[in-house]
Write a protein that holds these residues in place. Sequence first.
Motif, PDB file in Angstrom:
ATOM      1  N   ARG A 147      14.528   6.507   8.589  1.00 41.72           N
ATOM      2  CA  ARG A 147      14.414   7.870   8.052  1.00 41.72           C
ATOM      3  C   ARG A 147      13.541   7.895   6.797  1.00 41.72           C
ATOM      4  O   ARG A 147      12.842   8.856   6.542  1.00 41.72           O
ATOM      5  CB  ARG A 147      15.805   8.434   7.759  1.00 41.72           C
ATOM      6  N   ASP A 148      13.609   6.847   6.005  1.00 46.01           N
ATOM      7  CA  ASP A 148      12.797   6.756   4.794  1.00 46.01           C
ATOM      8  C   ASP A 148      12.118   5.390   4.771  1.00 46.01           C
ATOM      9  O   ASP A 148      12.671   4.399   5.249  1.00 46.01           O
ATOM     10  CB  ASP A 148      13.655   6.930   3.546  1.00 46.01           C
ATOM     11  N   ARG A 149      10.913   5.365   4.205  1.00 46.41           N
ATOM     12  CA  ARG A 149      10.216   4.084   4.071  1.00 46.41           C
ATOM     13  C   ARG A 149      11.027   3.166   3.168  1.00 46.41           C
ATOM     14  O   ARG A 149      11.424   3.544   2.066  1.00 46.41           O
ATOM     15  CB  ARG A 149       8.831   4.315   3.477  1.00 46.41           C
ATOM     16  N   GLN A 150      11.273   1.968   3.623  1.00 47.72           N
ATOM     17  CA  GLN A 150      12.087   1.020   2.866  1.00 47.72           C
ATOM     18  C   GLN A 150      11.202   0.099   2.037  1.00 47.72           C
ATOM     19  O   GLN A 150      10.163  -0.360   2.505  1.00 47.72           O
ATOM     20  CB  GLN A 150      12.935   0.179   3.818  1.00 47.72           C
ATOM     21  N   GLU A 151      11.621  -0.164   0.814  1.00 47.60           N
ATOM     22  CA  GLU A 151      10.948  -1.147  -0.027  1.00 47.60           C
ATOM     23  C   GLU A 151      11.988  -2.125  -0.542  1.00 47.60           C
ATOM     24  O   GLU A 151      12.986  -1.728  -1.135  1.00 47.60           O
ATOM     25  CB  GLU A 151      10.212  -0.484  -1.195  1.00 47.60           C
ATOM     26  N   THR A 152      11.751  -3.406  -0.297  1.00 49.49           N
ATOM     27  CA  THR A 152      12.670  -4.451  -0.730  1.00 49.49           C
ATOM     28  C   THR A 152      11.914  -5.446  -1.587  1.00 49.49           C
ATOM     29  O   THR A 152      10.900  -6.015  -1.150  1.00 49.49           O
ATOM     30  CB  THR A 152      13.279  -5.192   0.480  1.00 49.49           C
ATOM     31  N   LEU A 153      12.391  -5.651  -2.808  1.00 49.76           N
ATOM     32  CA  LEU A 153      11.774  -6.594  -3.733  1.00 49.76           C
ATOM     33  C   LEU A 153      12.783  -7.694  -4.064  1.00 49.76           C
ATOM     34  O   LEU A 153      13.899  -7.401  -4.509  1.00 49.76           O
ATOM     35  CB  LEU A 153      11.325  -5.896  -5.017  1.00 49.76           C
ATOM     36  N   PHE A 154      12.394  -8.940  -3.847  1.00 47.04           N
ATOM     37  CA  PHE A 154      13.259 -10.074  -4.167  1.00 47.04           C
ATOM     38  C   PHE A 154      12.881 -10.637  -5.531  1.00 47.04           C
ATOM     39  O   PHE A 154      11.704 -10.661  -5.906  1.00 47.04           O
ATOM     40  CB  PHE A 154      13.134 -11.159  -3.101  1.00 47.04           C
ATOM     41  N   GLU A 155      13.878 -11.084  -6.262  1.00 48.86           N
ATOM     42  CA  GLU A 155      13.630 -11.624  -7.598  1.00 48.86           C
ATOM     43  C   GLU A 155      13.052 -13.028  -7.522  1.00 48.86           C
ATOM     44  O   GLU A 155      13.342 -13.801  -6.604  1.00 48.86           O
ATOM     45  CB  GLU A 155      14.934 -11.640  -8.407  1.00 48.86           C
ATOM     46  N   GLY A 156      12.194 -13.339  -8.501  1.00 52.32           N
ATOM     47  CA  GLY A 156      11.632 -14.683  -8.602  1.00 52.32           C
ATOM     48  C   GLY A 156      12.592 -15.600  -9.342  1.00 52.32           C
ATOM     49  O   GLY A 156      13.512 -15.168 -10.044  1.00 52.32           O
ATOM     50  N   ARG A 157      12.372 -16.903  -9.190  1.00 52.44           N
ATOM     51  CA  ARG A 157      13.227 -17.918  -9.814  1.00 52.44           C
ATOM     52  C   ARG A 157      12.370 -18.840 -10.673  1.00 52.44           C
ATOM     53  O   ARG A 157      11.338 -19.346 -10.223  1.00 52.44           O
ATOM     54  CB  ARG A 157      13.953 -18.699  -8.714  1.00 52.44           C
ATOM     55  N   LEU A 158      12.785 -19.046 -11.899  1.00 52.39           N
ATOM     56  CA  LEU A 158      12.047 -19.901 -12.832  1.00 52.39           C
ATOM     57  C   LEU A 158      12.169 -21.371 -12.419  1.00 52.39           C
ATOM     58  O   LEU A 158      13.273 -21.887 -12.231  1.00 52.39           O
ATOM     59  CB  LEU A 158      12.574 -19.703 -14.253  1.00 52.39           C
ATOM     60  N   ILE A 198       0.883  -1.162   0.000  1.00 48.66           N
ATOM     61  CA  ILE A 198       0.000   0.000   0.000  1.00 48.66           C
ATOM     62  C   ILE A 198       0.921   1.212   0.000  1.00 48.66           C
ATOM     63  O   ILE A 198       1.680   1.412   0.953  1.00 48.66           O
ATOM     64  CB  ILE A 198      -0.919   0.050   1.243  1.00 48.66           C
ATOM     65  N   SER A 199       0.894   1.981  -1.052  1.00 48.26           N
ATOM     66  CA  SER A 199       1.851   3.073  -1.219  1.00 48.26           C
ATOM     67  C   SER A 199       1.851   4.014  -0.022  1.00 48.26           C
ATOM     68  O   SER A 199       0.800   4.493   0.415  1.00 48.26           O
ATOM     69  CB  SER A 199       1.524   3.858  -2.492  1.00 48.26           C
ATOM     70  N   GLY A 200       3.048   4.253   0.522  1.00 50.58           N
ATOM     71  CA  GLY A 200       3.206   5.221   1.602  1.00 50.58           C
ATOM     72  C   GLY A 200       2.756   4.769   2.963  1.00 50.58           C
ATOM     73  O   GLY A 200       2.729   5.556   3.906  1.00 50.58           O
ATOM     74  N   VAL A 201       2.433   3.497   3.117  1.00 44.28           N
ATOM     75  CA  VAL A 201       1.945   2.987   4.403  1.00 44.28           C
ATOM     76  C   VAL A 201       2.985   2.056   5.014  1.00 44.28           C
ATOM     77  O   VAL A 201       3.568   1.222   4.316  1.00 44.28           O
ATOM     78  CB  VAL A 201       0.608   2.237   4.223  1.00 44.28           C
ATOM     79  N   GLY A 202       3.191   2.180   6.315  1.00 43.35           N
ATOM     80  CA  GLY A 202       4.118   1.308   7.018  1.00 43.35           C
ATOM     81  C   GLY A 202       5.547   1.809   6.980  1.00 43.35           C
ATOM     82  O   GLY A 202       5.903   2.677   6.181  1.00 43.35           O
ATOM     83  N   GLN A 203       6.365   1.259   7.871  1.00 38.55           N
ATOM     84  CA  GLN A 203       7.777   1.633   7.886  1.00 38.55           C
ATOM     85  C   GLN A 203       8.551   0.986   6.741  1.00 38.55           C
ATOM     86  O   GLN A 203       9.604   1.463   6.340  1.00 38.55           O
ATOM     87  CB  GLN A 203       8.422   1.217   9.230  1.00 38.55           C
ATOM     88  N   ALA A 204       8.009  -0.124   6.200  1.00 34.51           N
ATOM     89  CA  ALA A 204       8.707  -0.821   5.120  1.00 34.51           C
ATOM     90  C   ALA A 204       7.743  -1.757   4.406  1.00 34.51           C
ATOM     91  O   ALA A 204       6.678  -2.100   4.922  1.00 34.51           O
ATOM     92  CB  ALA A 204       9.889  -1.608   5.690  1.00 34.51           C
TER      93      ALA A 204
END
Length: 343
Positions: free
Chosen positions: A326-337, A154-160
């Motif tokens: 200090r800034d909201r963190q977003e972490t995206l992990f790559e998928g594996r085929l 949810i954009s802009g919600v939560g610490q990360a």
Amino acid sequence: MAQRRIRNMEEFAAVSGISRPTVSKYFNDPDSVRATTRKKIETALEEHDYHPNVFAMNQNRRRTKNIGVVVPNLADPFFSEIARRVELACIEAGYSPILLSSHGNPEMERDNLTSLRSLKAAGVLLAPFGRLSEKDLVKTFEADFPLVLFDANISGVGQAFVGTNNTQSIDLMVEYLCRSGEPPCFFEMKFPTNPNAKKRRTAYIESMERHGQKPHIFQANGKGWNFEEIGRDEGGRLLAENVFPTNTVLCSNDRLAIGMLSAAYGLGMRVGQTAGCHIRIAGHDDHPFSKFTCPPLTTIAQDYEAIANRAVHTLFGVLETEENLRDRQETLFEGRLIMRDSA
């Protein structure tokens, strides 16, 4: 010379010359200290640009070790598996997880957050409904409790936020399917319950265009979490009507794909890419049952363990230190085929 960064309340008390208990008392209730002391503290706050971590202060007052874990539907094996890994990570770190399911109902998500508020949870890990979630309510909750989102954003919600890079994962699958046979059509729900579905559709269109192919999107009528049933009924209807312009179908998630596999079997259609097969079917998520379907399902594996560990340890970082993100963190992990016999 650069100003020294104040990391916690102890350091602030030391540089300001005010006792730690007095500083803590001020942050709990500014009117509880004398006016002269209050002015001295406020001057020091401005001078050192220190902002206390309200979450850590609340944690110290409550001394709770309860972590709320809220998922959309525990009956979905994807969420039960990732919730299991989150639970284990919490237990290993010495916390007590409180696992709650919203049973596919956004209103119950609200009730779950209300329950965690009354239980004074130290923090919460939430896999939300996305656009169906009550954003204002979640934002209000976030103001009082550390909150980390996982799976759906949810954009802009939560610490990360921690999740899967759907753009990367869908492109990986489209590239493989185009390289190994006819380009894929895309099969999804007309009214998706998870915001990842829209991202996957967009990623499919962009990837097909990059590969010089025309996108073909087919949507299933139906709402709710009975994905296998919808995939069987709607996917079977589309297969019977022979509407797919290629012999390859990429389903938005594995549960839809499992339903379509069942429909193909009922229609006497062989699934796979060997001689004599009528259609190839692929999915996304590496559902715990996908390796046991007939034939085993080609899919994209999300990194359950990495998502769970990053989500919980990000939350612990807020809880166990007095340093706000200090800034909201977003972490995206790559998928594996994961290449199996269905495509």
